[in-house]
Design a protein around this motif. Sequence first.
Motif, PDB file in Angstrom:
ATOM      1  N   GLN A   1       0.811  10.599  12.193  1.00 52.07           N
ATOM      2  CA  GLN A   1      -0.293   9.822  11.636  1.00 52.07           C
ATOM      3  C   GLN A   1       0.184   8.444  11.165  1.00 52.07           C
ATOM      4  OE1 GLN A   1      -1.520  12.779   8.663  1.00 52.07           O
ATOM      5  NE2 GLN A   1      -3.508  12.951   9.708  1.00 52.07           N
ATOM      6  N   ILE A   2       1.344   8.416  10.521  1.00 49.96           N
ATOM      7  CA  ILE A   2       1.898   7.147  10.023  1.00 49.96           C
ATOM      8  C   ILE A   2       2.181   6.198  11.175  1.00 49.96           C
ATOM      9  CG2 ILE A   2       3.965   6.126   8.970  1.00 49.96           C
ATOM     10  CD1 ILE A   2       4.034   8.581   7.096  1.00 49.96           C
ATOM     11  N   ALA A   3       2.794   6.719  12.234  1.00 51.45           N
ATOM     12  CA  ALA A   3       3.114   5.875  13.385  1.00 51.45           C
ATOM     13  C   ALA A   3       1.849   5.354  14.054  1.00 51.45           C
ATOM     14  CB  ALA A   3       3.963   6.665  14.378  1.00 51.45           C
ATOM     15  N   LEU A   4       0.828   6.198  14.166  1.00 52.47           N
ATOM     16  CA  LEU A   4      -0.428   5.779  14.789  1.00 52.47           C
ATOM     17  C   LEU A   4      -1.141   4.742  13.926  1.00 52.47           C
ATOM     18  CD1 LEU A   4      -2.315   6.177  17.180  1.00 52.47           C
ATOM     19  CD2 LEU A   4      -3.391   8.062  15.943  1.00 52.47           C
ATOM     20  N   GLN A   5      -1.134   4.941  12.619  1.00 49.98           N
ATOM     21  CA  GLN A   5      -1.753   3.968  11.712  1.00 49.98           C
ATOM     22  C   GLN A   5      -1.017   2.634  11.780  1.00 49.98           C
ATOM     23  OE1 GLN A   5      -2.061   5.242   7.608  1.00 49.98           O
ATOM     24  NE2 GLN A   5      -2.287   3.154   6.860  1.00 49.98           N
ATOM     25  N   ALA A   6       0.320   2.691  11.836  1.00 55.60           N
ATOM     26  CA  ALA A   6       1.117   1.465  11.922  1.00 55.60           C
ATOM     27  C   ALA A   6       0.820   0.723  13.223  1.00 55.60           C
ATOM     28  CB  ALA A   6       2.604   1.793  11.822  1.00 55.60           C
ATOM     29  N   TYR A   7       0.634   1.464  14.302  1.00 51.90           N
ATOM     30  CA  TYR A   7       0.323   0.823  15.583  1.00 51.90           C
ATOM     31  C   TYR A   7      -1.061   0.164  15.545  1.00 51.90           C
ATOM     32  CZ  TYR A   7      -1.041   0.182  20.415  1.00 51.90           C
ATOM     33  OH  TYR A   7      -1.500  -0.359  21.576  1.00 51.90           O
ATOM     34  N   HIS A   8      -2.040   0.847  14.977  1.00 49.82           N
ATOM     35  CA  HIS A   8      -3.376   0.265  14.880  1.00 49.82           C
ATOM     36  C   HIS A   8      -3.360  -0.986  14.002  1.00 49.82           C
ATOM     37  CE1 HIS A   8      -5.514   4.255  16.093  1.00 49.82           C
ATOM     38  NE2 HIS A   8      -5.135   3.551  17.127  1.00 49.82           N
ATOM     39  N   GLN A   9      -2.546  -0.966  12.954  1.00 45.40           N
ATOM     40  CA  GLN A   9      -2.412  -2.162  12.124  1.00 45.40           C
ATOM     41  C   GLN A   9      -1.763  -3.289  12.913  1.00 45.40           C
ATOM     42  OE1 GLN A   9      -3.645  -2.568   9.009  1.00 45.40           O
ATOM     43  NE2 GLN A   9      -3.048  -4.708   9.286  1.00 45.40           N
ATOM     44  N   SER A  10      -0.800  -2.927  13.755  1.00 43.54           N
ATOM     45  CA  SER A  10      -0.169  -3.928  14.619  1.00 43.54           C
ATOM     46  C   SER A  10      -1.178  -4.528  15.585  1.00 43.54           C
ATOM     47  CB  SER A  10       0.987  -3.281  15.397  1.00 43.54           C
ATOM     48  OG  SER A  10       1.495  -4.144  16.377  1.00 43.54           O
ATOM     49  N   LEU A  11      -2.100  -3.701  16.084  1.00 45.03           N
ATOM     50  CA  LEU A  11      -3.143  -4.208  16.983  1.00 45.03           C
ATOM     51  C   LEU A  11      -4.089  -5.176  16.269  1.00 45.03           C
ATOM     52  CD1 LEU A  11      -4.340  -1.260  19.264  1.00 45.03           C
ATOM     53  CD2 LEU A  11      -3.150  -3.346  19.923  1.00 45.03           C
ATOM     54  N   LYS A  12      -4.360  -4.907  14.993  1.00 43.46           N
ATOM     55  CA  LYS A  12      -5.230  -5.818  14.237  1.00 43.46           C
ATOM     56  C   LYS A  12      -4.557  -7.174  14.039  1.00 43.46           C
ATOM     57  CE  LYS A  12      -7.842  -2.301  11.681  1.00 43.46           C
ATOM     58  NZ  LYS A  12      -8.170  -1.754  10.330  1.00 43.46           N
ATOM     59  N   ASN A  13      -3.264  -7.138  13.783  1.00 41.98           N
ATOM     60  CA  ASN A  13      -2.526  -8.391  13.569  1.00 41.98           C
ATOM     61  C   ASN A  13      -2.290  -9.131  14.882  1.00 41.98           C
ATOM     62  OD1 ASN A  13      -2.388  -7.693  10.865  1.00 41.98           O
ATOM     63  ND2 ASN A  13      -0.386  -6.710  11.065  1.00 41.98           N
ATOM     64  N   HIS A  14      -2.019  -8.372  15.949  1.00 43.85           N
ATOM     65  CA  HIS A  14      -1.762  -8.964  17.260  1.00 43.85           C
ATOM     66  C   HIS A  14      -2.559  -8.159  18.292  1.00 43.85           C
ATOM     67  CE1 HIS A  14       1.533 -11.033  15.255  1.00 43.85           C
ATOM     68  NE2 HIS A  14       1.992  -9.862  14.856  1.00 43.85           N
ATOM     69  N   PRO A  15      -3.830  -8.513  18.515  1.00 39.95           N
ATOM     70  CA  PRO A  15      -4.714  -7.670  19.328  1.00 39.95           C
ATOM     71  C   PRO A  15      -4.241  -7.460  20.759  1.00 39.95           C
ATOM     72  CG  PRO A  15      -5.974  -9.280  18.062  1.00 39.95           C
ATOM     73  CD  PRO A  15      -4.543  -9.660  17.921  1.00 39.95           C
ATOM     74  N   SER A  16      -3.516  -8.412  21.311  1.00 46.09           N
ATOM     75  CA  SER A  16      -3.117  -8.273  22.705  1.00 46.09           C
ATOM     76  C   SER A  16      -1.942  -7.310  22.833  1.00 46.09           C
ATOM     77  CB  SER A  16      -2.721  -9.644  23.276  1.00 46.09           C
ATOM     78  OG  SER A  16      -1.644 -10.186  22.533  1.00 46.09           O
TER      79      SER A  16
END
Length: 782
Positions: free
Chosen positions: A700-715
Amino acid sequence: MFLENPESGRGLQPPPLFQLPLATQDTSVTHQPTQLQLDLQLSESNPEHQHHTKLVWINHRRLLLLLLGFSLCGAILGLVYYMHYNHQNSNIQAGKATPCLSPACQWASARLSISADPFTQPCNYFLSACGSGILSPDNVGRQRGQGIPGHPQNQKGKAVPIERRGRSKEREDRGLRKEKIPDRKTVLMQYLREILESNDRPGSTAVQKAKGFYHSCLDTKSIETAGAEPFLALIQTLGGWAVSGQWNRTDFNSTLSLLMRDYATFPFFNLYVGKDPNEIARGTTKRYIQIDQPDLLIPIEWNSKTLKSQAKTQTLRPFLASCQSYLALLGAPPSSSSMIHVGRFMSLSSQLAVAAAPLHFRLSKGQLHQRMTIRELQNQAPSIDWLGCLQAAFHPLPLVEDDHVLLHNLPYIVQMSRIIGKWLNKRELSTSGPVHTYMVLYLLHTLMPALGSRFSETAKNLSVALGDAEGVADRWQHCLLETEKGFDLVLTHLLSKRTAHREAEEIIQNIVSSFKSKLHELKWTDQKSLQFVMKKVQSLNPTLWTTKEISSEAELDLLFSKVTVGTNSFFSNYVQSLSLWQKRRITLLTEKAEAADILSVTPFLLGDELLVPMGMFIPPLFHPAYPRSMNYGVIGFLIAKAILHLILPDVYSQSEMVHAVGECVWAHYLTVTDKAGRGGALSLSAAQQQEVWVQYSALQIALQAYHQSLKNHPSDTSISGLSHTRLFLTSFSQVHCVSDPYSQVMPLVPSFLITVICAKSDLCPTSLQCPNKTQQHSLQTC
């Protein structure tokens, strides 16, 4: 959107001030003339006023057209932005992305194409076991987790590559044979092997020397040709030995100091450098010389009744045979005199073994980290010239008698000194030099990796006779490990050059940030535990573990400037590497920073620092050209899991959620396997529940971190046409069979956690419910 908004539509109309009355308007409704009507009447009777009014109307019309143009442009730009933003958002939600076409992605795509897809065959894929550590519902009663993972008592256990037993029909159809999945350390070693075996000509002389050392180790033909001659020549530099009939009766402490300084050999005690745990709690980072019992050559066992060690009687015969073989390989004739030397060697070894004790006993007796000065140690164990030997081993550091050292078995050290003193003072043994022979044979074991196969075969035969069936490592692995001993700084430099530091640091920081938010979701049993953990977390400094010693290749070349590596003399190269290894031990005594372990693949805590080794960020598990979803699905999960184990080792007793999540995940598993409703026979232990919670939370932590990364860098790119989330989860599923020290307490295949995450959420692109499982709809969200 802007055109469909009524309010926006009004903005495109001219302002009311400039609207003219329609021709059909009923004038009877207007009781008073407007100002505009008065102006028109005035203009009809006054030509000059009429001309002025015309100019005003022209200006107003120009202004009206200008405003209309601006409004239209704004509406068009807004519509374009909205369409682009909406398309981008829909792509993220749907997981659409630009395909990654880099060589690394093409390799990863090919790898995924021959792997079972968890989203097309969820029932078969997630229930396949991949090692003895997997607990199926049919053998759930077996006891697991009795030992403590990582405890010193378990350090001798080697990580064995786990073989995946379960295979999906898809993989079988592709005709792939069973294969062993290497552990992460083996993957790292293979990566370093590729670096050392690369054909590119390095500019650094230190790198050339490291590669030369590695290749000289691979040259087994030259090693076999040299035979025992290099070691026999070395014996002569030590004054010979009585076995050959040529011994100069060299001084005991002088020879011991020489072995410690030049050959990193410690026959009677071990030396290493470390901190005092009692001072670590107070924030002190000073390192001390630490003295421990040696790694005895003779096989011993612990007698729990007498509380003493003793030689294993059933292994004395094969040990005797191995000693005879070594003497024969060194040119000693099979005579009675040789047997006398062997007998005395075994007798001295047995006496030293009696004073040795296992770690658990010394720990229970408080014998670890006993502090005393070198002068005090000299008084208690006078046969050893402690100051002279330590000065030789740690030259050129200015050691004095008042310096403190830490001992880990003082009773052994005292008894060892008495035994050595008796053997040295026996007049009948003065010409046979049994203590000197003991040191030479111990040196032989240190240098055996650089000798021919006949020596290694003798050692292997003894291991088999002792019941150790561990396989022999490939030659390249052996050579890589030997290269690391002396050239670890060079390998660290080479690995650092190939590590994507920015991408690695970003993952580390995002995972730690997601981990902190996860802590707030836990329901703590008491505020004291929460405050303790939060204080530790707030002061945590996560960072990529790199060496700070070497800042340039010029410094690296200077450090290895006195090393001479020959292409056809591995023995000489190996002796130099031992000297380098000993010098590294010296620097550890003065350095404040922890030296990077080039072969480490697991994060660890050092004070307030969370050090994540570079060895985690290597292909095929990580690559900067991969889609970020792949990197977070593999390395992000592994980092999160390590942090949870480090920060929350006792979380089961600190939060009720651990039990609840563990039972919830287990209920999912039992339902899918049709084992639900069988009561306590299928319940999990506390250790198993905690490990399930750890790995589920890490995902869950890794998935949340990835989604946060997508918000910061959508591409983000993708491979094989997979959506972001699907590629994240598919990548995670590919490493679930990698060996792990906690696998023995994990009751199910970790990739099964994907079905739990996908069961009651819109994260997953497709449903993972098995069509024949009718009870899945009633499962709760974990």
